[in-house]
Write a protein that holds these residues in place. Structure first.
Motif, PDB file in Angstrom:
ATOM      1  N   LYS A   1       0.381  -1.015   0.192  1.00 33.05           N
ATOM      2  CA  LYS A   1      -0.020  -0.118  -0.086  1.00 33.05           C
ATOM      3  C   LYS A   1       0.575   1.124   0.129  1.00 33.05           C
TER       4      LYS A   1
ATOM      5  N   ASN B   1       1.972   1.926  -2.842  1.00 31.70           N
ATOM      6  CA  ASN B   1       1.275   2.692  -4.630  1.00 31.70           C
ATOM      7  C   ASN B   1       0.581   3.711  -4.554  1.00 31.70           C
ATOM      8  N   PRO B   2       1.101   4.341  -5.437  1.00 29.38           N
ATOM      9  CA  PRO B   2       1.335   6.449  -5.295  1.00 29.38           C
ATOM     10  C   PRO B   2      -0.552   6.685  -5.603  1.00 29.38           C
ATOM     11  N   ASN B   3      -1.212   5.486  -5.578  1.00 31.54           N
ATOM     12  CA  ASN B   3      -2.851   6.110  -5.498  1.00 31.54           C
ATOM     13  C   ASN B   3      -3.455   6.197  -4.097  1.00 31.54           C
ATOM     14  N   LEU B   4      -2.429   6.029  -3.226  1.00 30.21           N
ATOM     15  CA  LEU B   4      -3.630   5.112  -2.230  1.00 30.21           C
ATOM     16  C   LEU B   4      -2.735   6.735  -1.023  1.00 30.21           C
ATOM     17  N   GLY B   5      -3.290   7.623  -0.460  1.00 35.05           N
ATOM     18  CA  GLY B   5      -2.780   8.481   0.207  1.00 35.05           C
ATOM     19  C   GLY B   5      -2.563   7.991   2.088  1.00 35.05           C
TER      20      GLY B   5
ATOM     21  N   THR C   1      -3.015   4.803   4.418  1.00 32.70           N
ATOM     22  CA  THR C   1      -1.843   3.660   4.353  1.00 32.70           C
ATOM     23  C   THR C   1      -1.253   3.887   5.960  1.00 32.70           C
TER      24      THR C   1
END
Length: 212
Positions: free
Chosen positions: A116, A119-123, A127
């Protein structure tokens, strides 16, 4: 680190889930947040881990626990309280059938958390805080090692018995191996670098010097 027998109040009866009551995830999240508030106010925390694990699998409890630890983090004091509560939950021996939580956290939950973080799409809301995670890993393994040494000192015949499901050295070795194999993970590399940069941690777990 808080002790269930000397610092925590006598466990209360668990609140059973019902169609009209909040889910066990919600109850666990609130219980963690209440314990953090007590820690920050200098009072002994109450968190009935055994009751939580009666109603939910360990991995699901730890996922909820991790997110709940991160929700109030705004200052160094709250982060420290979160770390201390995590070490208490993960590195405190509990009677059977409560499963040992530290090996599950390190070997089952941590890999998914690293994915997680990568993953750059999860802030951060999805995470959690990476610095807190690194502090929990290091402090929990050190607490497990100190527990083993204390038990070895008091055990007759010098026999060492693992109270946390696995020895601290075995957990550290498996963790180091897993981090070494995550060559494409930027956050996995960062965790490994931070752990190996601690002289005290490496002195107690030399596998982080030889395997990473």
């Amino acid at each position: 680190m808080p002790s269930e027998t000397t610092h925590l109040p006598k466990p209360k009866e668990p609140i059973l889930n019902s169609p009209s009551s909040p889910s066990w995830a919600d109850q666990s999240r609130r219980a963690v947040q209440d314990a953090l508030v007590l820690l920050q106010s200098g009072k002994p925390p109450f968190l009935n881990v055994a009751a939580c694990l009666v109603e939910t699998p360990a991995i699901e409890f730890l996922q909820t626990f991790w997110l709940a630890l991160n929700m109030p983090i705004k200052t160094d004091a709250t982060a420290d309280a979160a770390k201390r509560l995590a070490v208490f939950v993960l590195a405190t021996p509990r009677a059977s059938p409560t499963p040992p939580l530290l090996p599950i956290f390190l070997h089952n939950l941590l890999p998914s958390l690293i994915d997680k973080f990568d993953n750059p799409n999860l802030g951060q809301a999805m995470t959690g805080d990476l610095e807190l995670l690194i502090a929990i890993i290091s402090s929990s393994l050190m607490a497990a090692l100190q527990l083993e040494r204390a038990l070895l000192y008091t055990a007759s015949g010098g026999e060492q018995v693992s109270m946390l499901g696995s020895s601290s050295s075995a957990m550290a070795s498996r963790l180091a191996l897993g981090l070494r194999h995550r060559k494409s993970s930027s956050k996995g590399k960062l965790i490994a670098q931070r752990l190996t940069s601690s002289q005290n941690f490496v002195a107690n777990f030399p596998v982080f010097k030889t395997e990473i």
